[in-house]
Design a protein around this motif. Structure first.
Motif, mmCIF file in Angstrom:
data_model
loop_
_atom_site.group_PDB
_atom_site.id
_atom_site.type_symbol
_atom_site.label_atom_id
_atom_site.label_comp_id
_atom_site.label_asym_id
_atom_site.label_seq_id
_atom_site.Cartn_x
_atom_site.Cartn_y
_atom_site.Cartn_z
ATOM 1 N N MET A 8 0.829 -1.208 0.000
ATOM 2 C CA MET A 8 0.000 0.000 0.000
ATOM 3 C C MET A 8 0.865 1.259 0.000
ATOM 4 S SD MET A 8 -3.239 -0.387 -0.242
ATOM 5 C CE MET A 8 -3.876 1.135 0.431
ATOM 6 N N PHE A 9 1.960 1.241 0.759
ATOM 7 C CA PHE A 9 2.852 2.391 0.800
ATOM 8 C C PHE A 9 3.470 2.643 -0.567
ATOM 9 C CE2 PHE A 9 7.080 4.239 1.451
ATOM 10 C CZ PHE A 9 6.716 5.422 2.085
ATOM 11 N N ILE A 10 3.945 1.597 -1.208
ATOM 12 C CA ILE A 10 4.569 1.729 -2.525
ATOM 13 C C ILE A 10 3.559 2.231 -3.548
ATOM 14 C CG2 ILE A 10 5.599 0.424 -4.434
ATOM 15 C CD1 ILE A 10 6.978 -1.290 -2.234
ATOM 16 N N ILE A 11 2.362 1.669 -3.538
ATOM 17 C CA ILE A 11 1.327 2.079 -4.493
ATOM 18 C C ILE A 11 0.948 3.543 -4.273
ATOM 19 C CG2 ILE A 11 -1.085 1.722 -5.195
ATOM 20 C CD1 ILE A 11 0.831 -0.386 -6.263
ATOM 21 N N SER A 12 0.814 3.954 -3.010
ATOM 22 C CA SER A 12 0.432 5.346 -2.745
ATOM 23 C C SER A 12 1.538 6.317 -3.154
ATOM 24 C CB SER A 12 0.054 5.534 -1.280
ATOM 25 O OG SER A 12 1.144 5.281 -0.421
ATOM 26 N N VAL A 13 2.789 5.966 -2.924
ATOM 27 C CA VAL A 13 3.898 6.825 -3.342
ATOM 28 C C VAL A 13 3.964 6.903 -4.871
ATOM 29 C CG1 VAL A 13 6.421 7.027 -3.373
ATOM 30 C CG2 VAL A 13 5.230 6.530 -1.240
ATOM 31 N N ILE A 14 3.730 5.802 -5.549
ATOM 32 C CA ILE A 14 3.720 5.798 -7.010
ATOM 33 C C ILE A 14 2.593 6.696 -7.525
ATOM 34 C CG2 ILE A 14 3.234 4.366 -9.051
ATOM 35 C CD1 ILE A 14 4.810 2.117 -7.625
ATOM 36 N N GLN A 15 1.420 6.624 -6.891
ATOM 37 C CA GLN A 15 0.300 7.480 -7.288
ATOM 38 C C GLN A 15 0.653 8.954 -7.134
ATOM 39 O OE1 GLN A 15 -2.960 6.878 -8.437
ATOM 40 N NE2 GLN A 15 -2.136 4.861 -8.885
ATOM 41 N N ILE A 16 1.273 9.301 -6.015
ATOM 42 C CA ILE A 16 1.651 10.691 -5.774
ATOM 43 C C ILE A 16 2.667 11.146 -6.819
ATOM 44 C CG2 ILE A 16 2.805 12.249 -4.161
ATOM 45 C CD1 ILE A 16 1.546 10.530 -1.891
ATOM 46 N N MET A 17 3.656 10.316 -7.102
ATOM 47 C CA MET A 17 4.677 10.672 -8.089
ATOM 48 C C MET A 17 4.072 10.812 -9.491
ATOM 49 S SD MET A 17 7.942 8.433 -6.673
ATOM 50 C CE MET A 17 8.157 7.698 -8.237
ATOM 51 N N MET A 18 3.154 9.930 -9.863
ATOM 52 C CA MET A 18 2.500 10.024 -11.165
ATOM 53 C C MET A 18 1.678 11.302 -11.261
ATOM 54 S SD MET A 18 1.317 6.067 -11.946
ATOM 55 C CE MET A 18 -0.194 6.651 -12.635
ATOM 56 N N GLY A 19 0.998 11.655 -10.177
ATOM 57 C CA GLY A 19 0.208 12.874 -10.179
ATOM 58 C C GLY A 19 1.054 14.117 -10.309
ATOM 59 N N VAL A 20 2.215 14.119 -9.664
ATOM 60 C CA VAL A 20 3.119 15.259 -9.768
ATOM 61 C C VAL A 20 3.673 15.363 -11.188
ATOM 62 C CG1 VAL A 20 5.344 16.163 -8.990
ATOM 63 C CG2 VAL A 20 3.698 15.316 -7.323
ATOM 64 N N ARG A 21 4.053 14.250 -11.767
ATOM 65 C CA ARG A 21 4.611 14.265 -13.133
ATOM 66 C C ARG A 21 3.593 14.750 -14.159
ATOM 67 N NH1 ARG A 21 7.287 8.549 -12.721
ATOM 68 N NH2 ARG A 21 9.127 9.088 -11.502
ATOM 69 N N THR A 22 2.331 14.338 -13.999
ATOM 70 C CA THR A 22 1.297 14.702 -14.971
ATOM 71 C C THR A 22 0.539 15.955 -14.565
ATOM 72 O OG1 THR A 22 -0.339 13.268 -13.887
ATOM 73 C CG2 THR A 22 0.982 12.308 -15.682
ATOM 74 N N ASP A 23 0.885 16.535 -13.419
ATOM 75 C CA ASP A 23 0.213 17.729 -12.893
ATOM 76 C C ASP A 23 -1.287 17.480 -12.735
ATOM 77 O OD1 ASP A 23 0.226 20.316 -11.889
ATOM 78 O OD2 ASP A 23 -0.318 21.169 -13.828
ATOM 79 N N ASN A 24 -1.619 16.293 -12.203
ATOM 80 C CA ASN A 24 -3.007 15.903 -12.010
ATOM 81 C C ASN A 24 -3.298 15.862 -10.517
ATOM 82 O OD1 ASN A 24 -5.521 14.667 -11.933
ATOM 83 N ND2 ASN A 24 -5.060 13.342 -13.678
ATOM 84 N N LEU A 25 -4.076 16.823 -10.053
ATOM 85 C CA LEU A 25 -4.354 16.955 -8.632
ATOM 86 C C LEU A 25 -5.177 15.793 -8.087
ATOM 87 C CD1 LEU A 25 -3.772 18.891 -6.328
ATOM 88 C CD2 LEU A 25 -5.886 20.073 -6.867
ATOM 89 N N SER A 26 -6.066 15.226 -8.887
ATOM 90 C CA SER A 26 -6.891 14.120 -8.393
ATOM 91 C C SER A 26 -6.051 12.866 -8.130
ATOM 92 C CB SER A 26 -8.027 13.811 -9.363
ATOM 93 O OG SER A 26 -7.525 13.368 -10.597
ATOM 94 N N ILE A 27 -5.040 12.620 -8.958
ATOM 95 C CA ILE A 27 -4.172 11.462 -8.734
ATOM 96 C C ILE A 27 -3.307 11.685 -7.494
ATOM 97 C CG2 ILE A 27 -2.264 10.095 -9.686
ATOM 98 C CD1 ILE A 27 -3.424 10.582 -12.448
#
Length: 79
Positions: A8-27
């Motif tokens: 869960m920690f890895i998945i949540s960190v990946i989600q945060i990083m993907m959201g930052v890269r794509t500038d997507n606030l919902s992710i």
């Protein structure tokens, strides 16, 4: 249980990083929500004082707010 927590920690960190890269606030918010949920579930299993639990929840809430403000301001070109 430890394996699930790590997953869960890895998945949540990946989600945060993907959201930052794509500038997507919902992710970003989804990743932060997953991380906050993991913290919440583990707090009920621990013997941490109620004051420490309250402080962590306040810090998590402030983290949500700061992250959202920074991302929105970056979109507007303020920062």
């Amino acid at each position: 249980m430890l394996l699930f927590d790590a997953f869960m920690f890895i998945i949540s960190v990946i989600q945060i990083m993907m959201g930052v890269r794509t500038d997507n606030l919902s992710i970003i918010n989804k990743g932060m929500f997953m991380l906050a949920s993991l913290i919440l579930v583990r707090f009920f299993d621990s013997d941490i004082s109620i004051v420490a639990k309250g402080l962590v929840f306040i810090i998590v809430g402030v983290g949500f707010l700061i992250t959202n403000v920074v991302i929105i301001n970056n979109r507007k070109g303020v920062i």
